[in-house]
Design a protein around this motif. Structure first.
Motif, PDB file in Angstrom:
ATOM      1  N   ASP A 217       0.808  -1.216   0.000  1.00  0.00           N
ATOM      2  CA  ASP A 217       0.000   0.000   0.000  1.00  0.00           C
ATOM      3  C   ASP A 217       0.847   1.274   0.000  1.00  0.00           C
ATOM      4  O   ASP A 217       0.398   2.339   0.418  1.00  0.00           O
ATOM      5  N   ASP A 218       2.101   1.172  -0.482  1.00  0.00           N
ATOM      6  CA  ASP A 218       2.999   2.327  -0.480  1.00  0.00           C
ATOM      7  C   ASP A 218       3.147   2.983  -1.850  1.00  0.00           C
ATOM      8  O   ASP A 218       4.083   3.749  -2.062  1.00  0.00           O
ATOM      9  N   PHE A 219       2.270   2.673  -2.788  1.00  0.00           N
ATOM     10  CA  PHE A 219       2.342   3.341  -4.080  1.00  0.00           C
ATOM     11  C   PHE A 219       2.033   4.825  -3.908  1.00  0.00           C
ATOM     12  O   PHE A 219       1.204   5.217  -3.089  1.00  0.00           O
ATOM     13  N   GLY A 220       2.717   5.638  -4.699  1.00  0.00           N
ATOM     14  CA  GLY A 220       2.501   7.076  -4.643  1.00  0.00           C
ATOM     15  C   GLY A 220       3.793   7.813  -4.394  1.00  0.00           C
ATOM     16  O   GLY A 220       4.899   7.267  -4.538  1.00  0.00           O
ATOM     17  N   GLN A 221       3.690   9.063  -4.004  1.00  0.00           N
ATOM     18  CA  GLN A 221       4.845   9.931  -3.771  1.00  0.00           C
ATOM     19  C   GLN A 221       5.384   9.666  -2.374  1.00  0.00           C
ATOM     20  O   GLN A 221       4.668   9.805  -1.385  1.00  0.00           O
ATOM     21  N   ILE A 222       6.669   9.297  -2.273  1.00  0.00           N
ATOM     22  CA  ILE A 222       7.243   9.069  -0.944  1.00  0.00           C
ATOM     23  C   ILE A 222       8.199  10.201  -0.560  1.00  0.00           C
ATOM     24  O   ILE A 222       8.664  10.251   0.569  1.00  0.00           O
ATOM     25  N   SER A 223       8.514  11.079  -1.504  1.00  0.00           N
ATOM     26  CA  SER A 223       9.239  12.321  -1.235  1.00  0.00           C
ATOM     27  C   SER A 223       8.960  13.243  -2.408  1.00  0.00           C
ATOM     28  O   SER A 223       8.282  12.860  -3.360  1.00  0.00           O
ATOM     29  N   ASP A 224       9.483  14.478  -2.350  1.00  0.00           N
ATOM     30  CA  ASP A 224       9.204  15.402  -3.446  1.00  0.00           C
ATOM     31  C   ASP A 224       9.886  14.988  -4.740  1.00  0.00           C
ATOM     32  O   ASP A 224       9.571  15.507  -5.804  1.00  0.00           O
ATOM     33  N   ARG A 225      10.814  14.006  -4.666  1.00  0.00           N
ATOM     34  CA  ARG A 225      11.529  13.589  -5.874  1.00  0.00           C
ATOM     35  C   ARG A 225      11.370  12.108  -6.203  1.00  0.00           C
ATOM     36  O   ARG A 225      11.892  11.657  -7.216  1.00  0.00           O
ATOM     37  N   VAL A 226      10.693  11.375  -5.361  1.00  0.00           N
ATOM     38  CA  VAL A 226      10.586   9.931  -5.569  1.00  0.00           C
ATOM     39  C   VAL A 226       9.125   9.519  -5.604  1.00  0.00           C
ATOM     40  O   VAL A 226       8.355   9.830  -4.696  1.00  0.00           O
ATOM     41  N   ILE A 227       8.778   8.799  -6.682  1.00  0.00           N
ATOM     42  CA  ILE A 227       7.427   8.268  -6.797  1.00  0.00           C
ATOM     43  C   ILE A 227       7.508   6.765  -7.030  1.00  0.00           C
ATOM     44  O   ILE A 227       8.371   6.275  -7.768  1.00  0.00           O
ATOM     45  N   VAL A 228       6.666   6.036  -6.359  1.00  0.00           N
ATOM     46  CA  VAL A 228       6.569   4.582  -6.530  1.00  0.00           C
ATOM     47  C   VAL A 228       5.272   4.334  -7.282  1.00  0.00           C
ATOM     48  O   VAL A 228       4.184   4.455  -6.714  1.00  0.00           O
ATOM     49  N   LYS A 229       5.383   4.000  -8.544  1.00  0.00           N
ATOM     50  CA  LYS A 229       4.172   3.968  -9.380  1.00  0.00           C
ATOM     51  C   LYS A 229       4.228   2.849 -10.410  1.00  0.00           C
ATOM     52  O   LYS A 229       3.560   2.903 -11.436  1.00  0.00           O
ATOM     53  N   ALA A 230       5.050   1.819 -10.159  1.00  0.00           N
ATOM     54  CA  ALA A 230       5.172   0.745 -11.143  1.00  0.00           C
ATOM     55  C   ALA A 230       5.529  -0.564 -10.457  1.00  0.00           C
ATOM     56  O   ALA A 230       6.126  -0.586  -9.380  1.00  0.00           O
TER      57      ALA A 230
END
Length: 449
Positions: A217-230
């Motif tokens: 359930d951690d998909f999405g933006q985890i910092s202003d420069r890192v996105i988990v989306k795949a």
């Protein structure tokens, strides 16, 4: 911030202008501080659509074997190492003349693991296997077995290796990497490492099973420069490792068709679940049989991504029309020996058809697959031009195309309203022999030569 009188890249040329940045965005109006950038060239930051940041750190932080040309030289290098556990990466049969064996590595008194250039095959000695509790009589670990072995290695130091890998990408002007790092460490550890990233990261997370993805359930933006989306999956392995899944057997191994790492039904379930979670499914597929299976699934589930696509049947092109592709032009040259001697002559597939995919309007973006190959965009662009891409096309496929593949339509170009990721050069970067002297992400200086 305003850079005065610089030469800004626009559509294949440089335009003398002031470059204005405010709150991490390119804007029209000047702002403090005013910086004299007369004579400096400005390029958008490069976007690598598939690489491994931690793996690239391993390449430079462990023993780099990519230029080792003989077994004798290999042994000399390993004998000189004073680490408790010796890990090497980058060897190939083409350069060594043969594959290193467990018996050879047993001559060394310390645990040794040597990972092939492709990352899909490795050889361990007895000491390493005793240390990890995983045993293969010949010491050869492939695919999932190698993945499990990596988890048992001591003293991983992944945060250190991420920083090493990041520095090497930044020094070549790469400000955004679609990375694949979840190999042998937990997601919680990786997430903490990614939060401190200086560059942008689009993380592709590997899941061994559907149930693991279901619980994530951690998909999405985890910092202003890192996105988990795949999500990252493997349909097969590599040609060099003889694990790419082919429709006919390998020329030098008549009983071997390669390795099928997922079946069509399971892949479809992953695609459905990824759509439900609103994330992109990225599938490593190299062999023609692997691409055929992926094509059948992706024809029913558009806008997911194929990584590599080195051997594609003509009849499967229509199935893959609505997919994205992360491709590596340099593999057409690095794999020339494999193409000529390992791939079967009766394989009815297009071989490394990267230019054709582009010319037929497929959605492609360039990548290095570092540490498999150098993380330097100049190397990839030069190889792409040898295939027939123009320099301008290659730059676009290494900037804006990779950004759009990650769903960012305001990145990869230097224009008002776009994210201010850019690089400064003292000499014309289009000559392809210069690295930047300064690199900015969101208008912040993150690397200086």
């Amino acid at each position: 911030m305003t850079l005065k009188n610089c030469l800004v890249y626009r559509d294949g040329n440089f335009v003398k202008m002031d470059l204005n940045v405010e709150k991490g965005i390119f804007v029209d109006n000047p702002s403090e501080p005013l910086i004299d950038a007369t004579g400096y060239y400005v390029m958008p930051g490069f976007v690598d659509s598939h690489a491994h940041v931690i793996g690239t750190g391993h390449k430079y932080g462990h023993v780099n074997l990519e230029n080792v040309g003989s077994i004798e030289e290999l042994l000399q290098i390993l004998q000189a190492e004073d680490h408790g556990v010796i890990i090497g990466r980058g060897w190939s049969e083409e350069k060594l003349g043969t594959r290193p064996t467990r018996q050879l590595l047993d001559l060394l008194e310390k645990p040794v693991l040597l990972i092939r250039r492709c990352g899909h095959v490795a050889v361990a000695n007895r000491s390493l296997m005793e240390l990890t509790g995983r045993w293969r009589e010949d010491g050869v670990f492939k695919e999932q077995d190698l993945e499990q072995l990596r988890k048992d290695l001591p003293s991983r130091e992944d945060e250190k290796f991420f920083k090493i890998g990041q520095e090497h990408f930044l020094m070549h002007g790469v400000t955004f990497v679609h990375s694949d790092d979840l190999h042998g460490l937990s997601w919680e550890n990786l997430k903490e490492i990614l939060k401190d990233s200086k560059m942008r990261v689009f993380e592709k997370v590997y899941f061994p099973s559907l149930s693991d993805l279901e619980k994530f359930d951690d998909f999405g933006q985890i910092s202003d420069r890192v996105i988990v989306k795949a999500v990252k999956l493997f349909a097969d392995g590599s040609v060099g490792g003889r694990t790419a899944w082919l429709s006919v057997p390998y020329a030098d191994d008549p009983s071997n068709f390669g390795t099928k790492l997922i079946d069509e039904e399971e892949l479809e379930k992953f695609a459905i679940l990824c759509e439900r979670k609103n994330v992109q499914l990225c599938v490593h597929a190299i062999g023609d049989e692997a691409l055929h299976m992926v094509g059948k699934v992706f024809s029913r589930h558009p806008n997911h991504r194929v990584i590599h696509a080195q051997l594609v049947r003509n009849e499967d092109l229509s199935l893959l029309r609505k997919s994205f592709f992360s491709i590596q032009p340099h593999f057409a040259f690095e794999d020339r020996h494999l193409i000529e001697s390992v791939l079967p002559k009766n394989l009815k597939a297009l071989r490394y058809p990267f230019l054709m995919l582009f010319q037929q309007g497929f959605k492609i973006a360039f990548s290095t697959d570092a540490p498999v190959s150098p993380e330097d965009p100049k190397y990839v662009i030069e190889c792409a031009m040898k295939l027939g891409f123009t320099k301008q096309q290659a730059i676009e496929l290494y900037t804006v195309a990779g950004a759009r593949m990650a769903g960012l339509n305001n990145l990869g170009e230097i224009k008002s309203g776009f994210l201010a990721d850019f690089c400064l050069y003292e000499k014309n970067p289009l000559d392809l022999d210069e690295d930047p002297v300064a690199v900015y992400v969101a208008g912040e200086l993150v690397y200086e030569k």
